[in-house]
Design a protein around this motif. Structure first.
Motif, mmCIF file in Angstrom:
data_model
loop_
_atom_site.group_PDB
_atom_site.id
_atom_site.type_symbol
_atom_site.label_atom_id
_atom_site.label_comp_id
_atom_site.label_asym_id
_atom_site.label_seq_id
_atom_site.Cartn_x
_atom_site.Cartn_y
_atom_site.Cartn_z
ATOM 1 N N UNK A 185 0.831 -1.211 0.000
ATOM 2 C CA UNK A 185 0.000 0.000 0.000
ATOM 3 C C UNK A 185 0.864 1.259 0.000
ATOM 4 N N UNK A 186 1.896 1.260 0.851
ATOM 5 C CA UNK A 186 2.764 2.436 0.951
ATOM 6 C C UNK A 186 3.571 2.653 -0.326
ATOM 7 N N UNK A 187 4.092 1.581 -0.892
ATOM 8 C CA UNK A 187 4.886 1.682 -2.127
ATOM 9 C C UNK A 187 4.000 2.136 -3.282
ATOM 10 N N UNK A 188 2.780 1.602 -3.357
ATOM 11 C CA UNK A 188 1.858 2.004 -4.412
ATOM 12 C C UNK A 188 1.551 3.486 -4.352
ATOM 13 N N UNK A 189 1.325 3.994 -3.142
ATOM 14 C CA UNK A 189 1.045 5.424 -3.016
ATOM 15 C C UNK A 189 2.271 6.258 -3.391
ATOM 16 N N UNK A 190 3.451 5.821 -2.969
ATOM 17 C CA UNK A 190 4.673 6.567 -3.293
ATOM 18 C C UNK A 190 4.911 6.620 -4.797
ATOM 19 N N UNK A 191 4.670 5.492 -5.469
ATOM 20 C CA UNK A 191 4.852 5.468 -6.921
ATOM 21 C C UNK A 191 3.796 6.328 -7.617
ATOM 22 N N UNK A 192 2.571 6.301 -7.104
ATOM 23 C CA UNK A 192 1.516 7.145 -7.674
ATOM 24 C C UNK A 192 1.872 8.622 -7.528
ATOM 25 N N UNK A 193 2.400 8.986 -6.364
ATOM 26 C CA UNK A 193 2.750 10.380 -6.106
ATOM 27 C C UNK A 193 3.822 10.885 -7.067
ATOM 28 N N UNK A 194 4.698 10.000 -7.502
ATOM 29 C CA UNK A 194 5.768 10.382 -8.436
ATOM 30 C C UNK A 194 5.299 10.372 -9.893
ATOM 31 N N UNK A 195 4.108 9.838 -10.114
ATOM 32 C CA UNK A 195 3.620 9.650 -11.490
ATOM 33 C C UNK A 195 2.496 10.602 -11.877
ATOM 34 N N UNK A 196 1.648 10.944 -10.916
ATOM 35 C CA UNK A 196 0.399 11.634 -11.246
ATOM 36 C C UNK A 196 0.571 13.090 -11.632
ATOM 37 N N UNK A 197 1.688 13.722 -11.229
ATOM 38 C CA UNK A 197 1.824 15.144 -11.545
ATOM 39 C C UNK A 197 1.872 15.380 -13.052
ATOM 40 N N UNK A 198 2.807 14.723 -13.735
ATOM 41 C CA UNK A 198 2.895 14.895 -15.189
ATOM 42 C C UNK A 198 1.721 14.235 -15.900
ATOM 43 N N UNK A 199 1.200 13.163 -15.298
ATOM 44 C CA UNK A 199 0.064 12.471 -15.911
ATOM 45 C C UNK A 199 -1.127 13.416 -16.053
ATOM 46 N N UNK A 200 -1.498 14.083 -14.972
ATOM 47 C CA UNK A 200 -2.639 14.998 -15.036
ATOM 48 C C UNK A 200 -2.278 16.295 -15.761
ATOM 49 N N UNK A 201 -1.013 16.710 -15.731
ATOM 50 C CA UNK A 201 -0.599 17.889 -16.496
ATOM 51 C C UNK A 201 -0.836 17.659 -17.985
#
Length: 251
Positions: A185-201
């Motif tokens: 759960x923690x790793x998934x959230x950390x990876x999401x946090x590093x991915x979603x910024x450019x994804x939604x941009x």
């Protein structure tokens, strides 16, 4: 749990009346794409650490116990299987395995003959290492939804409980250790946090705003106390607020 209102700084709407493409469709797409991204890193970690599945360890202990009687191992005079240092097997674990084996025999009329029988699945675990748990890493709607939407505290609370339930079910099924799931759960959230910024941009969102929101909405899965989880009523305003505000009631 209230309406899901799209955050237009993250997903600018082309239609202020009906939010379809930038709303529910983008939500589905963001979940799928994020899970795909998380999966690559998660499986790299699995093969790096190579942790054996619970059923594999349980079956080794069961076979040793059936052949020699595990109680004799605590004096350190015997070796049963070089893959498992038996001095690390606690009496509690041995007792649980014996109880499970007895219950299995009572239900099926035969003893355990393969590792998969220590799980809830006929075929046992998937054929890859246990740590970290991919089901858990992929259970991230409680985080992703807070970036894309303005969810109510009750909705955040319920989504956190749901993500945790998906994760914990894999331990109940016998295919993961607790830390496989919590770290997943923690790793998934950390990876999401590093991915979603450019994804939604790339979907038109404000990069600086998205990055700030990601930092604001991150929470610590390791604070979840499973014994208190069922006591939380997410529709209770105070409980939902405490849960949504960083799980502070679960410290």
């Amino acid at each position: 749990y209230g309406d899901l209102v799209v955050d237009h700084n993250v997903a600018p709407s082309k239609d202020n009346v009906v939010e379809f493409i930038e709303g529910i469709i983008l939500a589905y797409k963001s979940c799928i794409d994020t899970v795909y991204h998380i999966g690559q890193g998660n499986f790299a970690l699995k093969w790096h650490f190579g942790r054996a599945r619970p059923e594999e360890v349980a079956f080794i202990i069961y076979q040793c116990d059936a052949k020699y009687g595990m109680d004799s191992y605590y004096n350190g005079t015997k070796t049963c299987d070089e893959r498992l240092p038996l001095e690390y097997v606690s009496g509690t674990v041995l007792t649980q395995i014996r109880v499970y084996a007895d219950l299995y025999f009572q239900k099926h009329g035969e003893g355990i003959t393969k590792a998969a029988q220590f799980t809830a699945y006929e075929g046992g675990s998937p054929h890859h290492p246990s740590y970290p748990a991919m089901h858990s890493a992929a259970s991230g709607w409680s985080f992703v939804s807070q970036i894309l939407y303005h969810p109510t505290p009750a909705a955040v609370c319920e989504s956190i409980k749901t993500d945790f339930a998906v994760s914990w079910a894999r331990t109940v099924a016998g295919v993961h250790y607790r830390l496989d799931n919590m770290h997943g759960l923690a790793i998934g959230q950390a990876q999401s946090a590093r991915y979603l910024d450019y994804y939604f941009m790339e979907n038109g969102g404000d990069l600086d705003y998205i990055r700030a929101k990601i930092q604001e909405k991150k929470f610590d899965w390791m604070k979840v106390n499973m014994t208190k989880l069922d006591e939380i009523d997410c529709k209770d305003a105070d409980a939902a607020f405490m849960y949504a505000a960083g799980l502070s009631s679960f410290g």
